[in-house]
Design a protein around this motif. Structure first.
Motif, PDB file in Angstrom:
ATOM      1  N   MET A  90       0.848  -1.184   0.000  1.00 20.82           N
ATOM      2  CA  MET A  90       0.000   0.000   0.000  1.00 20.82           C
ATOM      3  C   MET A  90       0.889   1.242   0.000  1.00 20.82           C
ATOM      4  O   MET A  90       1.852   1.312   0.746  1.00 20.82           O
ATOM      5  N   LEU A  91       0.567   2.205  -0.864  1.00 17.80           N
ATOM      6  CA  LEU A  91       1.260   3.500  -0.864  1.00 17.80           C
ATOM      7  C   LEU A  91       0.435   4.484  -0.038  1.00 17.80           C
ATOM      8  O   LEU A  91      -0.791   4.524  -0.139  1.00 17.80           O
ATOM      9  N   GLU A  97      -2.491   8.673   4.825  1.00 19.17           N
ATOM     10  CA  GLU A  97      -3.722   8.154   4.236  1.00 19.17           C
ATOM     11  C   GLU A  97      -3.351   7.217   3.083  1.00 19.17           C
ATOM     12  O   GLU A  97      -2.461   7.508   2.295  1.00 19.17           O
ATOM     13  N   PRO A  98      -4.034   6.075   2.957  1.00 17.53           N
ATOM     14  CA  PRO A  98      -3.730   5.162   1.847  1.00 17.53           C
ATOM     15  C   PRO A  98      -4.109   5.774   0.514  1.00 17.53           C
ATOM     16  O   PRO A  98      -5.180   6.364   0.366  1.00 17.53           O
ATOM     17  N   LEU A  99      -3.191   5.650  -0.470  1.00 15.24           N
ATOM     18  CA  LEU A  99      -3.461   6.156  -1.814  1.00 15.24           C
ATOM     19  C   LEU A  99      -3.873   5.026  -2.750  1.00 15.24           C
ATOM     20  O   LEU A  99      -4.951   5.065  -3.334  1.00 15.24           O
ATOM     21  N   ARG A 100      -2.972   4.032  -2.907  1.00 20.16           N
ATOM     22  CA  ARG A 100      -3.270   2.944  -3.836  1.00 20.16           C
ATOM     23  C   ARG A 100      -2.348   1.759  -3.530  1.00 20.16           C
ATOM     24  O   ARG A 100      -1.362   1.875  -2.818  1.00 20.16           O
ATOM     25  N   TRP A 101      -2.678   0.637  -4.138  1.00 23.59           N
ATOM     26  CA  TRP A 101      -1.843  -0.561  -4.031  1.00 23.59           C
ATOM     27  C   TRP A 101      -0.859  -0.573  -5.192  1.00 23.59           C
ATOM     28  O   TRP A 101      -1.203  -0.230  -6.311  1.00 23.59           O
ATOM     29  N   VAL A 102       0.398  -1.009  -4.912  1.00 18.76           N
ATOM     30  CA  VAL A 102       1.398  -1.196  -5.966  1.00 18.76           C
ATOM     31  C   VAL A 102       2.041  -2.550  -5.779  1.00 18.76           C
ATOM     32  O   VAL A 102       2.100  -3.099  -4.672  1.00 18.76           O
TER      33      VAL A 102
END
Length: 105
Positions: A90-91, A97-102
């Motif tokens: 998770m970024l 705050e979580p932005l997106r998965w990479v």
């Protein structure tokens, strides 16, 4: 349906009845000395005993024994993962705050 187990008492009764039937049919039971049935012509049957050949000389292999002993005392190498699978992470932004998965290799 399960058959009932035969007990020792039942087995003894069956054997006694078989012996009685044998004797009634004019059978004769021979008494033999203990250990006599294992004798052939008054001697032990030595055809099945494995000591007929003389003792063989052994070939000393100290280098093989040393290699085995060395392997016993050295630790086994650590297993490494053979398949490198990507890991999903998770970024987060600057505020946590979580932005997106990479996917990372």
């Amino acid at each position: 349906m399960l058959k009932p187990k035969t007990t020792k008492k039942d087995t003894r009764k069956e054997l006694e009845s078989l012996v009685d039937e044998f004797i009634k049919a004019k059978g004769e039971i021979q008494q033999v000395d203990m250990g006599e049935s294992g004798l052939v012509d008054g001697k032990y049957n030595t055809t099945h005993i494995g000591f007929s050949e003389p003792k063989k000389q052994r070939t000393p292999l100290p280098h093989v024994v040393a290699a085995i002993q060395e392997r016993k005392h050295t630790p086994a190498p650590q297993k490494t993962s053979t398949s490198k699978r990507p890991i999903k992470k998770m970024l987060y932004d600057d505020f946590g705050e979580p932005l997106r998965w990479v996917w990372e290799d």
